[in-house]
Design an enzyme around this catalytic site. Structure first.
Site, PDB file in Angstrom:
ATOM      1  N   ASN A  16      32.429  43.345  37.485  1.00 44.14           N
ATOM      2  CA  ASN A  16      33.686  43.153  38.531  1.00 44.14           C
ATOM      3  C   ASN A  16      34.615  44.589  38.282  1.00 44.14           C
ATOM      4  O   ASN A  16      35.108  44.526  37.416  1.00 44.14           O
ATOM      5  CB  ASN A  16      34.301  41.986  37.972  1.00 44.14           C
ATOM      6  N   LYS A  18      37.031  45.252  40.184  1.00 40.91           N
ATOM      7  CA  LYS A  18      38.463  44.754  40.512  1.00 40.91           C
ATOM      8  C   LYS A  18      39.089  46.007  41.355  1.00 40.91           C
ATOM      9  O   LYS A  18      38.209  46.454  42.139  1.00 40.91           O
ATOM     10  CB  LYS A  18      39.313  44.804  39.082  1.00 40.91           C
ATOM     11  N   HIS A 103      39.208  33.860  39.731  1.00 40.36           N
ATOM     12  CA  HIS A 103      39.342  34.785  38.768  1.00 40.36           C
ATOM     13  C   HIS A 103      40.811  34.605  38.081  1.00 40.36           C
ATOM     14  O   HIS A 103      41.748  34.201  39.051  1.00 40.36           O
ATOM     15  CB  HIS A 103      39.187  36.258  39.114  1.00 40.36           C
ATOM     16  N   GLU A 105      43.142  36.541  37.225  1.00 39.30           N
ATOM     17  CA  GLU A 105      43.998  37.603  37.901  1.00 39.30           C
ATOM     18  C   GLU A 105      44.584  36.997  39.106  1.00 39.30           C
ATOM     19  O   GLU A 105      45.640  36.973  39.441  1.00 39.30           O
ATOM     20  CB  GLU A 105      43.445  38.870  37.752  1.00 39.30           C
ATOM     21  N   GLU A 175      35.935  32.740  31.064  1.00 41.25           N
ATOM     22  CA  GLU A 175      36.681  33.793  30.990  1.00 41.25           C
ATOM     23  C   GLU A 175      37.926  33.320  30.242  1.00 41.25           C
ATOM     24  O   GLU A 175      39.268  33.179  30.921  1.00 41.25           O
ATOM     25  CB  GLU A 175      37.133  34.574  32.188  1.00 41.25           C
ATOM     26  N   GLY A 181      40.348  42.000  29.393  1.00 42.77           N
ATOM     27  CA  GLY A 181      41.158  43.459  29.432  1.00 42.77           C
ATOM     28  C   GLY A 181      41.831  43.724  27.812  1.00 42.77           C
ATOM     29  O   GLY A 181      42.835  44.552  27.897  1.00 42.77           O
ATOM     30  N   SER A 221      36.287  41.157  27.802  1.00 43.23           N
ATOM     31  CA  SER A 221      36.285  42.348  26.629  1.00 43.23           C
ATOM     32  C   SER A 221      35.026  42.407  26.263  1.00 43.23           C
ATOM     33  O   SER A 221      34.644  42.836  25.123  1.00 43.23           O
ATOM     34  CB  SER A 221      37.360  42.170  25.704  1.00 43.23           C
TER      35      SER A 221
HETATM   36  P1  PGA Z   1      37.294  42.623  30.956  1.00 43.05           P
HETATM   37  O1  PGA Z   1      37.238  41.732  32.302  1.00 43.05           O
HETATM   38  O2  PGA Z   1      35.618  42.841  30.972  1.00 43.05           O
HETATM   39  O3  PGA Z   1      37.800  43.963  31.339  1.00 43.05           O
HETATM   40  O4  PGA Z   1      37.826  42.078  29.787  1.00 43.05           O
HETATM   41  C1  PGA Z   1      36.533  40.753  32.507  1.00 43.05           C
HETATM   42  C2  PGA Z   1      36.829  39.899  33.868  1.00 43.05           C
HETATM   43  O5  PGA Z   1      38.102  40.019  34.037  1.00 43.05           O
HETATM   44  O6  PGA Z   1      36.109  39.592  34.658  1.00 43.05           O
END
Ligand code: PGA
Length: 269
Positions: A16, A18, A103, A105, A175, A181, A221
């Site tokens: 992803n 983003k 997601h 976010e 997640e 992140g 992560s």
């Molecule tokens: P990350 O993000 O691997 O940077 O933690 C995962 C995601 O948001 O799908």
């Protein structure tokens, strides 16, 4: 856990991106990744680029089937007067075969409620796309012990309660928000526990046979140092990768880890 016999389940590594990469960066990445994925047998590779790159790279790569394309989100509406919205049908038209929905976010920053998420899953299915449905608890919810209840409620509201579900076009991604992140990856056993909970939730609604087939990815992560242990958990079927999907060599190591795990599960390693 419903079963440890996982060799009938797909193993997936999905990147992803983003809001990262301009079109030229995307082309460069895909060219570099191609070589690395040619020998991969046991892992499906998905990339969710930003919209501006999706159409370009997916068209460029039509001849090579090793990389599948996904949108990062879609509109809750179908075609019409919705300025700025990209419909699921448009994503499919641009070369996507899947779309990430729900997601954290977007739930947090764009105010996407469970109802909106459910509507988007419906649109994705109507457009023939696979829905990569995300769920996960925040740090407070985990600390207060409501994490299991939280993800099951998200799963029920966003997916399980829909009429005429396209069960073969569903990928679930667990997640935990506290891991996205942050570098604070879930422990393999925490991931396994939650994946088993989600699979049991699916089984309760749609039966064990269906639950056994649905890939459940871990996201948060995930990196080359921790992927092998996480991917080896019996109910973990690969990962949804953010930061570690931005560099082709790093992403390739995650794909390798998933490929190796698949071979182990299928006694080919
Ligand atoms: P990350 O993000 O691997 O940077 O933690 C995962 C995601 O948001 O799908």
């Amino acid at each position: 856990m419903i079963t440890t016999d996982t060799n009938f389940r797909r193993n997936i590594v999905a990147g992803n991106w983003k809001s990262n990469k301009l079109i030229d960066d995307a082309k460069e990445f895909v060219t570099a990744l191609q070589a690395a994925v040619q020998t991969v047998e046991g892992a499906e590779v998905w990339i969710a680029p930003p919209l501006t790159s999706l159409a370009v790279v997916s068209q460029l790569q039509q001849s090579q089937r090793k990389i599948h394309w996904a949108g990062q989100q879609c509109s809750a509406y179908s075609a019409g007067a919705h300025t700025g919205e990209c419909t699921a049908e448009m994503l499919a038209d641009a070369g996507a075969r899947a779309v990430i929905i729900g997601h954290s976010e977007r739930r947090e920053r764009m105010g996407e409620t469970d109802d909106v998420v459910a509507q988007k899953v419906k649109r994705a299915w109507e457009a023939g796309l696979t829905a990569i449905f995300c769920c996960g608890e925040d740090a407070k919810e985990r600390e207060s012990g409501v994490h299991v209840r939280k993800v099951l409620a998200q799963l029920k509201a966003g997916v399980l309660s829909l009429d005429a579900p396209a069960v073969d076009r569903l990928i679930v991604a667990y997640e935990p928000i506290w891991a996205i992140g942050t570098g604070a990856t879930a422990l393999p056993e925490q991931a396994q526990e939650m994946h088993a909970v989600l699979r049991a939730g699916i089984a309760e609604e749609w039966g064990e046979e269906v639950a056994r087939r649905i890939p459940i990815l871990y996201g948060g992560s995930c990196n080359p140092a921790n992927a092998k242990e996480i991917f080896s958990q019996p109910d973990v079927d690969g990962g949804l990768i953010g930061g570690a999907s931005l560099q082709p060599d790093v992403f390739a190591r995650l794909i390798e880890a998933a490929d190796e795990e698949w071979k182990l599960r299928n006694h080919q390693a």
